[in-house]
Design an enzyme around this catalytic site. Structure first.
Site, PDB file in Angstrom:
ATOM      1  N   GLY A  12       1.045  -1.601  -0.463  1.00  0.00           N
ATOM      2  CA  GLY A  12       0.120   0.196   0.287  1.00  0.00           C
ATOM      3  C   GLY A  12       1.101   1.369   0.385  1.00  0.00           C
ATOM      4  O   GLY A  12       2.083   1.698   0.800  1.00  0.00           O
ATOM      5  N   ARG A  76      -0.497  -6.722  -4.812  1.00  0.00           N
ATOM      6  CA  ARG A  76      -0.682  -8.411  -5.169  1.00  0.00           C
ATOM      7  C   ARG A  76      -0.161  -9.114  -5.639  1.00  0.00           C
ATOM      8  O   ARG A  76      -0.569 -10.038  -6.570  1.00  0.00           O
ATOM      9  CB  ARG A  76      -2.212  -8.378  -5.534  1.00  0.00           C
ATOM     10  CG  ARG A  76      -3.176  -7.698  -4.667  1.00  0.00           C
ATOM     11  CD  ARG A  76      -4.384  -7.291  -4.611  1.00  0.00           C
ATOM     12  NE  ARG A  76      -5.476  -7.388  -4.018  1.00  0.00           N
ATOM     13  CZ  ARG A  76      -6.881  -7.153  -3.748  1.00  0.00           C
ATOM     14  NH1 ARG A  76      -7.187  -7.691  -4.750  1.00  0.00           N
ATOM     15  NH2 ARG A  76      -7.673  -6.273  -3.076  1.00  0.00           N
ATOM     16  N   ASP A 117       5.706  -5.071   5.156  1.00  0.00           N
ATOM     17  CA  ASP A 117       6.240  -6.273   6.028  1.00  0.00           C
ATOM     18  C   ASP A 117       6.503  -7.380   4.731  1.00  0.00           C
ATOM     19  O   ASP A 117       6.460  -8.397   4.739  1.00  0.00           O
ATOM     20  CB  ASP A 117       5.628  -6.911   7.384  1.00  0.00           C
ATOM     21  CG  ASP A 117       6.482  -8.000   8.045  1.00  0.00           C
ATOM     22  OD1 ASP A 117       7.256  -8.051   8.327  1.00  0.00           O
ATOM     23  OD2 ASP A 117       5.875  -9.122   7.687  1.00  0.00           O
ATOM     24  N   THR A 139       5.191   2.525   6.120  1.00  0.00           N
ATOM     25  CA  THR A 139       3.561   1.734   6.520  1.00  0.00           C
ATOM     26  C   THR A 139       3.365   2.619   7.170  1.00  0.00           C
ATOM     27  O   THR A 139       3.799   3.355   7.428  1.00  0.00           O
ATOM     28  CB  THR A 139       3.490   0.123   7.267  1.00  0.00           C
ATOM     29  OG1 THR A 139       2.677   0.517   7.249  1.00  0.00           O
ATOM     30  CG2 THR A 139       3.999   0.504   7.962  1.00  0.00           C
ATOM     31  N   ASP A 141       0.526   1.989   8.850  1.00  0.00           N
ATOM     32  CA  ASP A 141       0.298   1.373  10.602  1.00  0.00           C
ATOM     33  C   ASP A 141       1.588   1.656  11.061  1.00  0.00           C
ATOM     34  O   ASP A 141       1.213   1.168  12.527  1.00  0.00           O
ATOM     35  CB  ASP A 141       0.399  -0.079  10.143  1.00  0.00           C
ATOM     36  CG  ASP A 141      -1.017   0.097   8.877  1.00  0.00           C
ATOM     37  OD1 ASP A 141      -1.161   0.603   8.600  1.00  0.00           O
ATOM     38  OD2 ASP A 141      -0.593  -1.112   7.582  1.00  0.00           O
ATOM     39  N   ASP A 143       3.860  -0.190  12.523  1.00  0.00           N
ATOM     40  CA  ASP A 143       3.818  -1.702  12.656  1.00  0.00           C
ATOM     41  C   ASP A 143       5.582  -2.994  12.222  1.00  0.00           C
ATOM     42  O   ASP A 143       5.147  -3.644  12.686  1.00  0.00           O
ATOM     43  CB  ASP A 143       2.369  -2.753  12.495  1.00  0.00           C
ATOM     44  CG  ASP A 143       2.784  -3.163  10.851  1.00  0.00           C
ATOM     45  OD1 ASP A 143       3.263  -2.265  10.398  1.00  0.00           O
ATOM     46  OD2 ASP A 143       1.756  -3.415  10.329  1.00  0.00           O
ATOM     47  N   ARG A 185      -4.555  -1.685  10.051  1.00  0.00           N
ATOM     48  CA  ARG A 185      -4.141  -3.726  10.148  1.00  0.00           C
ATOM     49  C   ARG A 185      -4.659  -3.812  11.525  1.00  0.00           C
ATOM     50  O   ARG A 185      -5.001  -4.487  11.907  1.00  0.00           O
ATOM     51  CB  ARG A 185      -3.188  -3.878   8.799  1.00  0.00           C
ATOM     52  CG  ARG A 185      -3.511  -4.863   8.339  1.00  0.00           C
ATOM     53  CD  ARG A 185      -2.413  -5.441   7.969  1.00  0.00           C
ATOM     54  NE  ARG A 185      -1.908  -4.801   6.215  1.00  0.00           N
ATOM     55  CZ  ARG A 185      -2.376  -5.121   5.140  1.00  0.00           C
ATOM     56  NH1 ARG A 185      -3.852  -5.501   5.358  1.00  0.00           N
ATOM     57  NH2 ARG A 185      -2.375  -4.360   4.003  1.00  0.00           N
TER      58      ARG A 185
END
Ligand code: F6P
Length: 362
Positions: A12, A76, A117, A139, A141, A143, A185
């Site tokens: 993303g 993807r 990740d 990211t 996120d 994370d 997430r």
């Protein structure tokens, strides 16, 4: 000695990707006299053999403050499990060999992978097959455990905090409960930070499975003290104790990670049902990923892009750049991936929230 460096962005997008590309190109071209090739659409661009884009200093002008990624990205196209149609059905094939051959064709001495990740795990595995890879973590996120902060995170929490500020005024006017669902997430960093900065009354994160009773008690307590509105921030991965996260698309459907989302509506429905109050739900969605990177993210992205090129010249392949304290260091990819950084339920920030009257759902 000058080199040919390929660069791609995977997973993303996050505010600051273009700033990394800009800094990497400037360092490579101006400092080392390198040639840089931009790979379109992440690993997909290499597997499909999409034409690469030469990147010179002129081509990265004006990128510092531009959101998204000029290279395009994809979450993807895992080359080790690449979805291919065979006889009307999708099967997963290992096309890592195709990717490595493509890198050779491009005469790339190194590949810089800017990713989260998932993309960095692929980078680790490609490196173990001999690919000269350097990673840059990204990211919204936040994370990734090997780095203190990822670029994109600070811009995302500023956006979420701004949304909370706006929800406050309308919540107060209508005496409503407002629920804001944010991304993240399986981690609650965005919810926790924006919830604290935006003065939320309830913050729900995946790391602390919640009880509806606790948040309802909080809302009732506020009303009994003259505060007729309440603001709830819920991370997309949050779930009730004993329950599971709400999923929009399963991992099988996405051919990658499950797509989370919708817990905000469940929380809204439950509160409406239990307390009979007016509730409105906002899902902030990809607004958190878009737009101009904030000052912090521009600086971090610039430092990471520059250091990634230094790592290439030191031939520290199989490493990623990371922020530790105020320094950018190199961390082996093997130690950096597959161990998401989660909010510790006893974290000082969580305690700060709770002692200042914020309900963490427990
Ligand atoms: O990892 C970044 C992120 O924005 C997550 O917070 C979110 O769950 C996911 O990506 C959304 O992915 P997509 O853009 O595929 O919907």
């Amino acid at each position: 000695m000058s080199k040919t460096i390929a660069i791609l962005t995977g997973g993303g997008d996050a505010p600051g990707l273009n700033a990394v590309i800009r800094a990497a190109v400037k360092t490579a071209v101006l400092h080392y006299g390198d040639r840089v090739l931009g790979i379109p659409d992440g690993y997909d661009g290499l597997v499909k053999g999409i034409a690469s884009q030469p990147l010179d200093v002129a081509s990265v002008a004006g990128l510092l403050y531009r959101g998204g990624t000029i290279l395009g990205t994809s979450n993807r196209g895992d080359p080790f499990h690449y979805p291919v149609e065979e006889g009307g059905i999708i099967v997963k094939k290992d096309l890592s060999g195709v990717l490595l051959a493509r890198l050779k064709e491009l005469a790339a001495d190194a590949l810089i992978v800017i990713g989260g990740d998932g993309s960095l795990t692929i980078a680790r595995d490609l490196h173990s097959l001999g690919a000269p890879i350097v990673g840059v973590p990204k990211t919204i996120d936040n994370d990734i455990s090997a780095t203190d902060v990822t670029f994109g995170f600070n811009t995302a929490i500023a956006t979420a905090t701004d949304a909370l500020d706006k929800l406050h005024t309308t919540a107060e006017s209508h005496h409503r409960v407002m629920v804001l669902e944010v991304m993240g997430r399986d981690t609650g960093w965005i919810a926790l930070h924006s919830g604290l900065a935006g003065g939320a009354d309830v913050i729900l994160i995946p790391e602390i499975p919640f009880a509806y009773e606790a948040m309802c008690d909080r809302i009732i307590w506020r009303r009994s003290h003259g505060r007729k509105f309440s603001i709830i921030v819920v991370a997309e991965g949050a779930h009730p104790a004993g329950g599971t996260p709400v999923v929009q698309e399963t991992a099988a459907q996405t051919h990658g990670l499950a797509r989370l989302g919708g817990i905000g509506y469940s929380v809204g429905e439950e509160i409406r049902g239990r307390l009979g109050l007016e509730v409105r739900v906002t899902v902030l969605g990809h607004i958190q990923r878009g737009g101009t990177p904030c000052v912090y993210d521009r600086l971090l992205a610039t430092r990471l892009g520059c250091e990634a090129v230094h790592l290439v010249h030191q031939e520290e392949f199989g490493h990623m750049v990371a922020l530790r304290g105020n320094r950018i260091i190199a961390v082996p990819l093997a130690m950096a991936v597959g161990r998401p950084k989660k909010v510790d339920p006893q974290d000082q920030l969580v305690r700060t929230a709770e002692v200042t009257g914020i309900c963490m759902g427990r």
